[in-house]
Design a protein around this motif. Structure first.
Motif, PDB file in Angstrom:
ATOM      1  N   PRO A 200     -40.630  23.902 -33.104  1.00  0.00           N
ATOM      2  CA  PRO A 200     -40.610  24.035 -31.635  1.00  0.00           C
ATOM      3  C   PRO A 200     -40.048  25.386 -31.232  1.00  0.00           C
ATOM      4  O   PRO A 200     -39.232  25.964 -31.962  1.00  0.00           O
ATOM      5  CB  PRO A 200     -39.710  22.882 -31.191  1.00  0.00           C
ATOM      6  N   PRO A 201     -40.482  25.906 -30.092  1.00  0.00           N
ATOM      7  CA  PRO A 201     -39.958  27.216 -29.654  1.00  0.00           C
ATOM      8  C   PRO A 201     -38.453  27.153 -29.373  1.00  0.00           C
ATOM      9  O   PRO A 201     -37.933  26.116 -28.952  1.00  0.00           O
ATOM     10  CB  PRO A 201     -40.766  27.493 -28.387  1.00  0.00           C
ATOM     11  N   GLN A 202     -37.822  28.266 -29.648  1.00  0.00           N
ATOM     12  CA  GLN A 202     -36.380  28.347 -29.391  1.00  0.00           C
ATOM     13  C   GLN A 202     -36.126  28.449 -27.882  1.00  0.00           C
ATOM     14  O   GLN A 202     -36.809  29.193 -27.181  1.00  0.00           O
ATOM     15  CB  GLN A 202     -35.791  29.580 -30.082  1.00  0.00           C
ATOM     16  N   SER A 203     -35.167  27.670 -27.388  1.00  0.00           N
ATOM     17  CA  SER A 203     -34.865  27.695 -25.959  1.00  0.00           C
ATOM     18  C   SER A 203     -33.873  28.801 -25.648  1.00  0.00           C
ATOM     19  O   SER A 203     -33.162  29.289 -26.510  1.00  0.00           O
ATOM     20  CB  SER A 203     -34.296  26.341 -25.524  1.00  0.00           C
TER      21      SER A 203
END
Length: 203
Positions: A200-203
């Protein structure tokens, strides 16, 4: 094309359902009756359904010998069908009377499990020893029981032929597992490729 399955008017020469749900691993089920007779039969409705704990399932079109034996003794084995054993697997699918030994008919060696009193295919590259957890009929939309009988078994022991282990993993290009397609078709799973699940993309 589209068709509703209640009418099943697909217009094809054969029902395509099992060709769509493919490839399916083959549950090559070894079992033993309370009378001591042994049985070996392949099932094209078979799969792993749980990893913790390890549970597999095979589904029989009616209460066949494997189901009867699993009910009576509470155990069975699931044997890996590899390309070198596919003709013997097919030979074991013959419809014979209860008590006939399909291991002998197919020219296979039956060995008794280490943890379960059920026979397994000594020539198989991998074997799952299983204890029955439940046996049931799936329900239809109307609530009626379907004709198939599902046997669930928890895997309590695993045999692996070390010739198919390479770099710490089972090498399916060596095991050459066979799967059931639709109709009378089979496929071989030796052409393997790997894909890494995306993060998942890093927040």
């Amino acid at each position: 094309m589209f068709y509703a399955t209640d009418a099943n008017q697909h217009g094809l020469a054969h029902d395509p359902f099992k060709a769509i749900v493919a490839p399916r691993p083959i549950g090559w089920i070894g079992s033993k009756g309370s009378d001591g007779s042994i049985n070996l039969s392949p099932y094209s409705f078979f799969n792993a359904v749980c990893d913790r704990p390890k549970i597999v399932m095979f589904s029989s079109d009616g209460k066949k010998d494997s189901v009867r034996n699993a009910e009576e003794t509470g155990v069975f084995t699931a044997n890996l069908v590899s390309r070198n054993l596919v003709e013997k697997m097919n030979a074991s699918s013959i419809a014979v009377s209860y008590g006939v030994n399909e291991f002998e008919l197919a020219g296979l060696t039956a060995k008794t499990g280490t943890l379960v009193d059920a026979p397994y295919v000594a020539e198989a590259f991998a074997v799952l020893e299983c204890r029955v957890t439940e046996i049931l009929n799936p329900r239809t939309l109307s609530g009626e029981p379907a004709l198939n009988v599902m046997v669930f078994g928890q895997v309590v022991g695993i045999h692996i032929d070390e010739t198919i282990i390479r770099n710490g993993r089972l090498d399916m290009s060596l095991a050459r597992p066979v799967a059931r397609m639709g109709y009378m078709d089979y496929s071989e799973g030796s052409e393997v490729f790997e894909m890494i699940r995306p993060k998942p993309p890093q927040s």
